[in-house]
Design an enzyme around this catalytic site. Structure first.
Site, mmCIF file in Angstrom:
data_model
loop_
_atom_site.group_PDB
_atom_site.id
_atom_site.type_symbol
_atom_site.label_atom_id
_atom_site.label_comp_id
_atom_site.label_asym_id
_atom_site.label_seq_id
_atom_site.Cartn_x
_atom_site.Cartn_y
_atom_site.Cartn_z
ATOM 1 N N GLU A 169 0.638 12.247 -14.575
ATOM 2 C CA GLU A 169 -0.212 11.247 -13.935
ATOM 3 C C GLU A 169 -0.326 10.017 -14.843
ATOM 4 O O GLU A 169 -0.365 10.130 -16.070
ATOM 5 C CB GLU A 169 -1.592 11.856 -13.701
ATOM 6 N N LYS A 193 -3.238 10.757 -3.913
ATOM 7 C CA LYS A 193 -4.227 11.712 -4.430
ATOM 8 C C LYS A 193 -5.412 11.834 -3.472
ATOM 9 O O LYS A 193 -6.084 10.846 -3.154
ATOM 10 C CB LYS A 193 -4.696 11.236 -5.808
ATOM 11 N N CYS A 238 -3.466 16.329 -10.422
ATOM 12 C CA CYS A 238 -4.573 16.568 -11.356
ATOM 13 C C CYS A 238 -5.788 17.268 -10.725
ATOM 14 O O CYS A 238 -5.754 18.465 -10.485
ATOM 15 C CB CYS A 238 -4.959 15.248 -12.028
#
Length: 276
Positions: free
Chosen positions: A41, A113, A155
């Site tokens: 990321e 995301k 993440c």
């Protein structure tokens, strides 16, 4: 097939971060095709205030960062999960987007995301508010490739099992996770969460992470990039330092695991649906 994960210590200088990635790709050895490479990321910009992402944001069609990463995939003949880069969204914010490029630099798909990191952590940053800068994504992404179906997450998504179940139900066999987990949370939660998601989905999980101190120590990430098998075993791991973690994965092993423990058929709960 070979998979390679790059562990980075990215900073606020995009050119320096790109130079490091190029140098590492020069060192990467593989005669195998296909070769899947995963970057972490924020691989090109990390460690400062999130609003700095806006200065480098572009549209999907004309993002210089996207074009640069696509060119790397073509130059090195790799399938590339290109970490995350900022892509313009509405309301003066951006998406945190991960692209999957093929070995000709063509875009196979992307993922924005879904879960934004708005939390308080007992570290040098203290308060994280990604939603000030980023828009949450609006779709689950499972991408067809010549070597299998690749589900994409980023993440903080790792904490949300429904997303991973949804990817499995859409056919995922490999799940990629570019990440920048904090040291405080990563020390306790990183590996258990990765192993749980791999076991639940019966997929390979490839987690490429940021590591070390960023922005003069105000940000500190956990590292521990790893490859987790669909049986939940840590197949390969790099706890600290920057550089490559490579492993061989065999998608044929999925068939036996899924046949012997048919969790999809046994699950009595309704499939998850993404809230709008």
């Amino acid at each position: 097939m070979q998979v390679s994960l790059l562990q980075c210590q990215s900073g606020r200088d995009v050119e320096e971060n790109l130079k490091f990635i190029r140098e590492q790709l020069d060192l990467l050895e593989s005669s195998e095709r296909p070769h899947l490479v995963v970057l972490p990321e924020c691989c090109l910009l990390f460690g400062g205030h999130e609003r700095q992402q806006l200065a480098y944001a572009g549209n999907d069609a004309d993002s210089e960062l996207k074009q640069t990463l696509a060119a790397l995939a073509k130059q090195y003949g790799i399938y590339l999960v290109a970490g995350t880069i900022p892509i313009l969204a509405d309301e003066g914010r951006v998406f945190s987007r991960s692209y999957l490029f093929d070995d000709n630099g063509e875009t196979l798909g992307h993922y924005d995301k879904l879960h934004l990191f708005d939390v308080d952590v007992d570290d040098g940053t203290k308060s994280y508010r990604e939603s000030d800068t980023f828009c949450p994504g609006e779709a689950i992404s499972v991408i067809d490739t010549p070597f299998g179906k690749v589900g994409m997450a980023i993440c903080y998504d790792i904490r949300f099992a429904d997303l991973f179940r949804a990817m499995r139900l859409q056919g995922a066999e490999i799940i990629v996770l570019p990440a920048a987990f904090t040291r405080v949370t990563g020390r306790v939660h990183w590996l258990p969460l990765l192993q749980a998601r791999a076991i639940e989905t019966q997929c390979f999980v490839l987690a490429a992470a940021q590591w070390g101190e960023h922005n003069q120590g105000r940000r500190e990430t956990w590292g521990h990039s790893c490859v987790i098998s669909p049986w939940g075993e840590v197949q390969a791991i790099q706890p600290e330092g920057c550089g490559w973690l490579s492993a061989e994965i065999d998608l044929a092993t999925l068939e036996g695991i899924r046949r012997n423990i048919p969790v999809v058929a046994h699950n009595r709960f309704e499939p998850p649906k993404l809230k709008r």
